[in-house]
Design a protein around this motif. Structure first.
Motif, PDB file in Angstrom:
ATOM      1  N   ARG A  65       0.512  14.385  -2.449  1.00 29.30           N
ATOM      2  CA  ARG A  65      -0.108  13.477  -1.480  1.00 29.30           C
ATOM      3  C   ARG A  65      -0.925  12.438  -2.252  1.00 29.30           C
ATOM      4  O   ARG A  65      -1.720  12.793  -3.129  1.00 29.30           O
ATOM      5  CB  ARG A  65      -1.015  14.238  -0.520  1.00 29.30           C
ATOM      6  CG  ARG A  65      -0.277  15.287   0.320  1.00 29.30           C
ATOM      7  CD  ARG A  65      -1.251  16.050   1.198  1.00 29.30           C
ATOM      8  NE  ARG A  65      -0.593  17.125   1.915  1.00 29.30           N
ATOM      9  CZ  ARG A  65      -0.029  16.999   3.115  1.00 29.30           C
ATOM     10  NH1 ARG A  65      -0.091  15.812   3.718  1.00 29.30           N
ATOM     11  NH2 ARG A  65       0.556  18.015   3.690  1.00 29.30           N
ATOM     12  N   CYS A 125       5.270   2.582   2.638  1.00 25.88           N
ATOM     13  CA  CYS A 125       4.270   1.531   2.490  1.00 25.88           C
ATOM     14  C   CYS A 125       3.512   1.415   3.811  1.00 25.88           C
ATOM     15  O   CYS A 125       4.138   1.294   4.881  1.00 25.88           O
ATOM     16  CB  CYS A 125       4.922   0.196   2.131  1.00 25.88           C
ATOM     17  SG  CYS A 125       3.770  -1.202   2.066  1.00 25.88           S
ATOM     18  N   ASN A 126       2.192   1.463   3.745  1.00 28.96           N
ATOM     19  CA  ASN A 126       1.374   1.381   4.952  1.00 28.96           C
ATOM     20  C   ASN A 126       1.457   0.019   5.630  1.00 28.96           C
ATOM     21  O   ASN A 126       1.074  -0.115   6.801  1.00 28.96           O
ATOM     22  CB  ASN A 126      -0.089   1.690   4.617  1.00 28.96           C
ATOM     23  CG  ASN A 126      -0.410   3.163   4.766  1.00 28.96           C
ATOM     24  OD1 ASN A 126       0.101   3.823   5.666  1.00 28.96           O
ATOM     25  ND2 ASN A 126      -1.232   3.683   3.881  1.00 28.96           N
ATOM     26  N   TYR A 182       2.141   5.117  -0.380  1.00 35.35           N
ATOM     27  CA  TYR A 182       1.542   6.405  -0.058  1.00 35.35           C
ATOM     28  C   TYR A 182       2.616   7.473   0.117  1.00 35.35           C
ATOM     29  O   TYR A 182       3.808   7.192   0.249  1.00 35.35           O
ATOM     30  CB  TYR A 182       0.733   6.313   1.244  1.00 35.35           C
ATOM     31  CG  TYR A 182       1.620   6.252   2.476  1.00 35.35           C
ATOM     32  CD1 TYR A 182       1.914   7.404   3.206  1.00 35.35           C
ATOM     33  CD2 TYR A 182       2.197   5.052   2.881  1.00 35.35           C
ATOM     34  CE1 TYR A 182       2.743   7.361   4.315  1.00 35.35           C
ATOM     35  CE2 TYR A 182       3.031   5.002   3.983  1.00 35.35           C
ATOM     36  CZ  TYR A 182       3.295   6.159   4.701  1.00 35.35           C
ATOM     37  OH  TYR A 182       4.136   6.103   5.788  1.00 35.35           O
ATOM     38  N   SER A 183       2.165   8.732   0.149  1.00 32.23           N
ATOM     39  CA  SER A 183       3.025   9.855   0.510  1.00 32.23           C
ATOM     40  C   SER A 183       2.178  10.954   1.136  1.00 32.23           C
ATOM     41  O   SER A 183       1.066  11.232   0.675  1.00 32.23           O
ATOM     42  CB  SER A 183       3.752  10.420  -0.705  1.00 32.23           C
ATOM     43  OG  SER A 183       4.519  11.560  -0.341  1.00 32.23           O
ATOM     44  N   GLU A 213      -2.304   7.911  -2.206  1.00 28.26           N
ATOM     45  CA  GLU A 213      -2.265   6.562  -1.657  1.00 28.26           C
ATOM     46  C   GLU A 213      -2.700   5.579  -2.736  1.00 28.26           C
ATOM     47  O   GLU A 213      -3.741   5.755  -3.370  1.00 28.26           O
ATOM     48  CB  GLU A 213      -3.176   6.410  -0.444  1.00 28.26           C
ATOM     49  CG  GLU A 213      -3.089   4.999   0.158  1.00 28.26           C
ATOM     50  CD  GLU A 213      -3.952   4.812   1.387  1.00 28.26           C
ATOM     51  OE1 GLU A 213      -3.902   3.715   1.987  1.00 28.26           O
ATOM     52  OE2 GLU A 213      -4.695   5.759   1.751  1.00 28.26           O
ATOM     53  N   LYS A 230      -3.860   2.065  -2.867  1.00 29.39           N
ATOM     54  CA  LYS A 230      -4.341   1.061  -1.918  1.00 29.39           C
ATOM     55  C   LYS A 230      -3.905  -0.332  -2.336  1.00 29.39           C
ATOM     56  O   LYS A 230      -3.465  -0.553  -3.465  1.00 29.39           O
ATOM     57  CB  LYS A 230      -5.855   1.165  -1.772  1.00 29.39           C
ATOM     58  CG  LYS A 230      -6.280   2.500  -1.156  1.00 29.39           C
ATOM     59  CD  LYS A 230      -7.701   2.457  -0.656  1.00 29.39           C
ATOM     60  CE  LYS A 230      -8.080   3.784  -0.022  1.00 29.39           C
ATOM     61  NZ  LYS A 230      -7.501   3.955   1.307  1.00 29.39           N
ATOM     62  N   ASP A 274       0.874  -1.166   0.000  1.00 23.65           N
ATOM     63  CA  ASP A 274       0.000   0.000   0.000  1.00 23.65           C
ATOM     64  C   ASP A 274       0.919   1.226   0.000  1.00 23.65           C
ATOM     65  O   ASP A 274       1.449   1.617   1.040  1.00 23.65           O
ATOM     66  CB  ASP A 274      -0.900  -0.017   1.240  1.00 23.65           C
ATOM     67  CG  ASP A 274      -1.940   1.089   1.230  1.00 23.65           C
ATOM     68  OD1 ASP A 274      -1.572   2.264   1.039  1.00 23.65           O
ATOM     69  OD2 ASP A 274      -3.132   0.784   1.422  1.00 23.65           O
TER      70      ASP A 274
END
Length: 218
Positions: A109, A135-136, A102-103, A111, A113, A100
């Motif tokens: 900005r 990465c989430n 993101y920034s 994501e 998913k 996942d």
């Protein structure tokens, strides 16, 4: 009614001649620039972003090239990338697990998913700046994209070098960025004057102590 076309006048010929001459002069007065980035010990610095901007005038408009950042063994590869404003970056997943991406960086900005092995997602980077990516799912995964408005932008190789062609033979501002440089905004900048011949420019940089090095958060 017959319409008579106007014949080109001497002034119009002169205009086209001067325009062509100016274009040829611009191309003739260009230089090749090779930049060598070294650390405090004189060792080459790999994965530093180097970019050049003419002090007067603007870089010519060009179509930005796309880039790819792979996800391999829970790592972003490459960890540091350089692209022009307007470039699209694709993130293929080469792992057998989901990521996942993101920034939270102000310049971009986003994501992406959860997506699995052999899937890919793309992001358009339409503003200059530094974008830290994570990465989430896996906190150890960190990468950086440096977006600039100049076509003379690149990343140093294992020898700490990057080369540019057709740089205007004039004063240019040369900048070096790395996430761990001991400098404001992690950037070192110097002004150099280029002649029509090839030039090699060495830029020494200093790194922050390991305990203070950046781990993301732009």
């Amino acid at each position: 009614m017959r319409i008579h076309k106007k014949k080109p006048t001497a002034m119009r010929f002169l205009y086209f001649f001067l325009a062509a001459f100016a274009l040829m002069a611009t191309l003739a007065h260009a230089a090749s620039l090779r930049v060598q980035v070294v650390d405090q010990a004189g060792a080459p610095v790999q994965d530093a972003i180097v970019y050049a901007v003419p002090v007067s005038g603007k870089p010519p408009a060009t179509k930005p090239l796309p880039a790819v950042i792979d996800q391999i063994k829970r790592r972003f590869v490459p960890m540091v990338s350089a692209v022009q404003t307007g470039a699209s970056v694709t993130f293929p997943n080469k792992d057998n697990i989901e990521h996942d991406v993101y920034s939270f960086s102000p310049a971009k900005r986003f994501e992406l998913k959860l997506f699995a092995k052999d899937q890919a997602r793309s992001v358009l980077f339409d503003r200059p700046g530094v974008i830290a990516i994570g990465c989430n799912i896996h906190d150890n995964m960190v990468a950086y994209i440096y977006v600039t408005d100049t076509l003379w932008t690149g990343r140093t190789d294992a020898n700490g070098q990057v080369s540019f062609g057709d740089v205007p033979a004039q004063a240019v501002e040369l900048s070096v960025w790395h996430p761990n440089l001991a400098a404001p905004a992690n950037v070192v900048t110097k002004q150099i004057s280029l002649g029509a011949a090839n030039r090699v420019e060495t830029v020494p940089v200093k790194f922050r102590p390991a305990a203070l090095r950046n781990t993301g958060g732009y």
